[in-house]
Design a protein around this motif. Structure first.
Motif, PDB file in Angstrom:
ATOM      1  N   UNK A  44       0.854  -1.190   0.000  1.00  0.00           N
ATOM      2  CA  UNK A  44       0.000   0.000   0.000  1.00  0.00           C
ATOM      3  C   UNK A  44       0.886   1.234   0.000  1.00  0.00           C
ATOM      4  N   UNK A  45       1.246   1.742  -1.168  1.00  0.00           N
ATOM      5  CA  UNK A  45       2.181   2.867  -1.213  1.00  0.00           C
ATOM      6  C   UNK A  45       1.557   4.146  -0.698  1.00  0.00           C
ATOM      7  N   UNK A  46       2.409   5.041  -0.242  1.00  0.00           N
ATOM      8  CA  UNK A  46       1.952   6.343   0.206  1.00  0.00           C
ATOM      9  C   UNK A  46       1.336   7.097  -0.963  1.00  0.00           C
ATOM     10  N   UNK A  47       0.593   8.162  -0.636  1.00  0.00           N
ATOM     11  CA  UNK A  47      -0.180   8.883  -1.651  1.00  0.00           C
ATOM     12  C   UNK A  47       0.714   9.415  -2.760  1.00  0.00           C
ATOM     13  N   UNK A  48       1.814  10.074  -2.393  1.00  0.00           N
ATOM     14  CA  UNK A  48       2.683  10.660  -3.420  1.00  0.00           C
ATOM     15  C   UNK A  48       3.325   9.584  -4.286  1.00  0.00           C
ATOM     16  N   UNK A  49       3.726   8.496  -3.667  1.00  0.00           N
ATOM     17  CA  UNK A  49       4.315   7.389  -4.424  1.00  0.00           C
ATOM     18  C   UNK A  49       3.299   6.818  -5.399  1.00  0.00           C
ATOM     19  N   UNK A  50       2.079   6.666  -4.942  1.00  0.00           N
ATOM     20  CA  UNK A  50       1.009   6.146  -5.793  1.00  0.00           C
ATOM     21  C   UNK A  50       0.736   7.107  -6.956  1.00  0.00           C
ATOM     22  N   UNK A  51       0.721   8.397  -6.667  1.00  0.00           N
ATOM     23  CA  UNK A  51       0.480   9.397  -7.707  1.00  0.00           C
ATOM     24  C   UNK A  51       1.564   9.331  -8.783  1.00  0.00           C
ATOM     25  N   UNK A  52       2.806   9.209  -8.356  1.00  0.00           N
ATOM     26  CA  UNK A  52       3.905   9.184  -9.325  1.00  0.00           C
ATOM     27  C   UNK A  52       3.929   7.885 -10.122  1.00  0.00           C
ATOM     28  N   UNK A  53       3.535   6.772  -9.503  1.00  0.00           N
ATOM     29  CA  UNK A  53       3.421   5.525 -10.266  1.00  0.00           C
ATOM     30  C   UNK A  53       2.382   5.665 -11.372  1.00  0.00           C
ATOM     31  N   UNK A  54       1.274   6.338 -11.056  1.00  0.00           N
ATOM     32  CA  UNK A  54       0.213   6.532 -12.053  1.00  0.00           C
ATOM     33  C   UNK A  54       0.673   7.442 -13.194  1.00  0.00           C
ATOM     34  N   UNK A  55       1.668   8.278 -12.933  1.00  0.00           N
ATOM     35  CA  UNK A  55       2.219   9.128 -14.002  1.00  0.00           C
ATOM     36  C   UNK A  55       3.324   8.404 -14.764  1.00  0.00           C
ATOM     37  N   UNK A  56       4.060   7.566 -14.057  1.00  0.00           N
ATOM     38  CA  UNK A  56       5.180   6.868 -14.683  1.00  0.00           C
ATOM     39  C   UNK A  56       4.715   5.873 -15.739  1.00  0.00           C
ATOM     40  N   UNK A  57       3.672   5.109 -15.437  1.00  0.00           N
ATOM     41  CA  UNK A  57       3.276   4.019 -16.332  1.00  0.00           C
ATOM     42  C   UNK A  57       2.919   4.506 -17.736  1.00  0.00           C
ATOM     43  N   UNK A  58       2.001   5.476 -17.911  1.00  0.00           N
ATOM     44  CA  UNK A  58       1.711   5.933 -19.280  1.00  0.00           C
ATOM     45  C   UNK A  58       2.893   6.661 -19.910  1.00  0.00           C
ATOM     46  N   UNK A  59       3.738   7.265 -19.095  1.00  0.00           N
ATOM     47  CA  UNK A  59       4.931   7.929 -19.631  1.00  0.00           C
ATOM     48  C   UNK A  59       5.885   6.903 -20.245  1.00  0.00           C
ATOM     49  N   UNK A  60       5.855   5.684 -19.717  1.00  0.00           N
ATOM     50  CA  UNK A  60       6.712   4.632 -20.257  1.00  0.00           C
ATOM     51  C   UNK A  60       6.083   3.922 -21.446  1.00  0.00           C
ATOM     52  N   UNK A  61       4.810   3.521 -21.312  1.00  0.00           N
ATOM     53  CA  UNK A  61       4.217   2.610 -22.316  1.00  0.00           C
ATOM     54  C   UNK A  61       2.844   3.054 -22.799  1.00  0.00           C
ATOM     55  N   UNK A  62       2.407   4.272 -22.454  1.00  0.00           N
ATOM     56  CA  UNK A  62       1.110   4.737 -22.944  1.00  0.00           C
ATOM     57  C   UNK A  62       1.138   4.975 -24.444  1.00  0.00           C
ATOM     58  N   UNK A  63      -0.028   5.154 -25.084  1.00  0.00           N
ATOM     59  CA  UNK A  63      -0.094   5.331 -26.547  1.00  0.00           C
ATOM     60  C   UNK A  63       0.764   6.476 -27.062  1.00  0.00           C
ATOM     61  N   UNK A  64       0.901   7.557 -26.278  1.00  0.00           N
ATOM     62  CA  UNK A  64       1.686   8.695 -26.756  1.00  0.00           C
ATOM     63  C   UNK A  64       3.183   8.416 -26.742  1.00  0.00           C
ATOM     64  N   UNK A  65       3.613   7.411 -25.969  1.00  0.00           N
ATOM     65  CA  UNK A  65       5.039   7.131 -25.816  1.00  0.00           C
ATOM     66  C   UNK A  65       5.468   5.823 -26.473  1.00  0.00           C
ATOM     67  N   UNK A  66       4.540   4.888 -26.610  1.00  0.00           N
ATOM     68  CA  UNK A  66       4.898   3.552 -27.086  1.00  0.00           C
ATOM     69  C   UNK A  66       5.435   3.603 -28.508  1.00  0.00           C
ATOM     70  N   UNK A  67       6.567   2.981 -28.700  1.00  0.00           N
ATOM     71  CA  UNK A  67       7.188   2.910 -30.023  1.00  0.00           C
ATOM     72  C   UNK A  67       7.872   1.563 -30.159  1.00  0.00           C
ATOM     73  N   UNK A  68       7.601   0.823 -31.228  1.00  0.00           N
ATOM     74  CA  UNK A  68       8.232  -0.490 -31.402  1.00  0.00           C
ATOM     75  C   UNK A  68       9.751  -0.375 -31.476  1.00  0.00           C
ATOM     76  N   UNK A  69      10.418  -1.486 -31.222  1.00  0.00           N
ATOM     77  CA  UNK A  69      11.878  -1.513 -31.391  1.00  0.00           C
ATOM     78  C   UNK A  69      12.201  -1.237 -32.848  1.00  0.00           C
ATOM     79  N   UNK A  70      13.096  -0.246 -33.045  1.00  0.00           N
ATOM     80  CA  UNK A  70      13.466   0.173 -34.392  1.00  0.00           C
ATOM     81  C   UNK A  70      14.920  -0.215 -34.668  1.00  0.00           C
ATOM     82  N   UNK A  71      15.159  -0.741 -35.853  1.00  0.00           N
ATOM     83  CA  UNK A  71      16.509  -0.978 -36.326  1.00  0.00           C
ATOM     84  C   UNK A  71      16.583  -0.530 -37.773  1.00  0.00           C
ATOM     85  N   UNK A  72      17.502   0.382 -38.033  1.00  0.00           N
ATOM     86  CA  UNK A  72      17.705   0.903 -39.386  1.00  0.00           C
ATOM     87  C   UNK A  72      16.404   1.427 -39.989  1.00  0.00           C
TER      88      UNK A  72
END
Length: 459
Positions: A267-295
């Motif tokens: 049960x994370x503290x409020x601020x930790x929980x808030x930042x987790x909710x911001x981190x997840x879409x920042x990592x893999x949300x539709x605006x950030x998700x990009x397939x592995x690119x080579x050449x």
């Protein structure tokens, strides 16, 4: 019950990483994945610091539809954090001093996401063994992290409290070894997106939690004090396409106790929980998700399987990581030597139409009378050498003092030999002949100082 499968295992006898073909068939070459774009997301870092727990948070977010934007741009209200995963707990986590993960694991169920273009894709979660623990060799740790970086569209490097100099050193070492593996495989070596995730950030008054504060910390880390800061930034820019940082607060004590007991979120503290909710879409949300690119091409599941096979075959081709570390040390020594040569050359640049070397000599010459002594003729040269050595000693690694002294002595001896060869024909001659010989000697000195490749060769 779902559990991760081994993608690369470690051979107990040789310590080498062994690709598990069964994992390729089960995950990457499955019917719905083999021709679809894939987004491998990995977490690396020291052991017993919560890498697997973070992957489980990612797993909950994606299972709740976060990869399709269903949780909102900020991760929603975090209800997905409380999801009941009793039937599939995720990546194994447990307390204790012994590592849990060895080699590289992959989650068996690719997780669907929607790209910004609207195209469907799959996230593949990769877990790796803790780096530089007491039970793994350096070769093992560096090879695992290098391979993970080459496979990942997003590589999260998990660190504790703040970014340290050794984090940068490890990052450069693993990136350099990855470059050697990729070169042996004939594939590009640049990392696509590397995120430094600072867990338990202890200085929110200096930089706020989240990616805005992370940007501040990253800039300070790369451009802070130290003679090699600019070179480090240039090295990383050549290695990583997108380098970012995110600052997470410390969870409360209940969450820490739960993690030690085997619960991956608690049960994370409020601020930790808030930042987790911001981190997840920042990592893999539709605006950030990009397939592995080579050449310039997005990799499908089948492409990534082929890349795994190529990298596995090439992993033993480079010299051991210790040699890569030696190469980095040699590169630092070379940069310091070039800086010294630049300073030496600057002392011979034109000042009021005359080089400092030549001007110093001419000031020593009388308007009439006998020729100047060799000691006076070499005064400007000696000043240039001293200036270069002072510059070198101010910026180089103390461990390189012996090599620096030997290089400086060889450079001085080589330059003096040039001078003496030019001045020998003027021995015993009248002053105009001495002046003419000196002009040739000065030209030779300038040519010697101006051609760093020639001087480096002579060293």
């Amino acid at each position: 019950m779902e559990c991760p499968v081994k993608l690369f295992d470690v051979d107990d006898d040789s310590g080498k990483l062994v690709l598990q073909e069964a994992a390729l068939q089960e995950v990457l070459l499955a019917d719905d994945v083999r021709d679809a774009p894939v987004i491998p997301v990995s977490v690396t870092g020291p052991f017993r610091k919560g890498k697997s727990s973070l992957l489980n948070v990612l797993l909950r977010f994606l299972r709740a539809g976060g990869g399709d934007g269903n949780e909102g741009g900020d991760g929603g209200d975090g209800a997905w954090l409380d999801a009941d995963d009793a039937t599939s707990p995720g990546f194994p986590c447990r307390g204790g001093r012994h590592p849990v993960t060895r080699g590289i694991d992959i989650w068996p169920q690719p997780l669907p996401v929607t790209l910004a273009s609207g195209q469907p894709a799959f996230v593949l979660l990769l877990d790796s063994q803790g780096a530089f623990d007491a039970e793994s060799t350096q070769h093992e740790s560096v090879t695992v992290r290098a391979l993970v970086g080459l496979l990942s569209a997003v590589q999260v490097v998990h660190v504790s409290r703040q970014l340290q100099a050794d984090d940068l050193a490890q990052l450069r070492l693993c990136a350099e070894y990855g470059r050697l593996i990729a070169a042996a495989a004939g594939r590009p070596a640049r990392l696509q997106r590397l995120v430094m995730l600072v867990r338990d950030w202890a200085f929110p008054d200096d930089a706020p939690y989240g990616h805005d504060g992370g940007r501040q910390v990253l800039e300070h880390w790369l451009r802070g004090d130290g003679a090699d800061a600019a070179d480090d930034e240039g090295d990383l820019a050549a290695t990583v396409e997108r380098l970012e940082c995110f600052l997470l607060p410390r969870p409360d004590l209940a969450a820490i106790a739960g993690a030690e007991a085997g619960d991956d979120v608690g049960q994370p503290a409020v601020e930790f929980r808030t930042q987790l909710c911001r981190l997840m879409p920042w990592l893999v949300g539709p605006a950030q998700a990009e397939p592995r690119q080579l050449e310039g091409q997005s990799l499908t599941g089948a492409d990534l399987a082929a890349l795994c096979r190529q990298l596995a075959a090439a992993a033993d081709a480079p010299p051991p990581p210790e040699s890569a570390g030696d190469a980095l040390a040699e590169e630092a020594r070379r940069r310091a030597e070039e800086a010294a040569l630049r300073t030496y050359r600057a002392r011979l640049e034109e000042t009021a139409g005359l080089s400092l070397y030549e001007a110093a000599m001419l000031r020593a010459l009388p308007e009439s009378g006998p020729s100047v002594s060799d000691e006076a003729l070499l005064a400007g040269h000696d000043a240039g050498v001293r200036s270069a050595l002072e510059h070198y000693e101010a910026g180089h690694d103390p461990r390189e003092e012996a090599a620096a002294a030997a290089a400086a002595a060889a450079a001085l001896q080589h330059a003096q030999a040039h001078y003496e060869r030019q001045m020998a024909p003027a021995a015993g001659r009248e002053e105009p002949v001495v002046l003419q010989a000196h002009a040739g000697a000065a030209d030779a000195a300038r040519a010697l100082a101006g051609d760093s490749q020639d001087l480096t060769h002579c060293l």
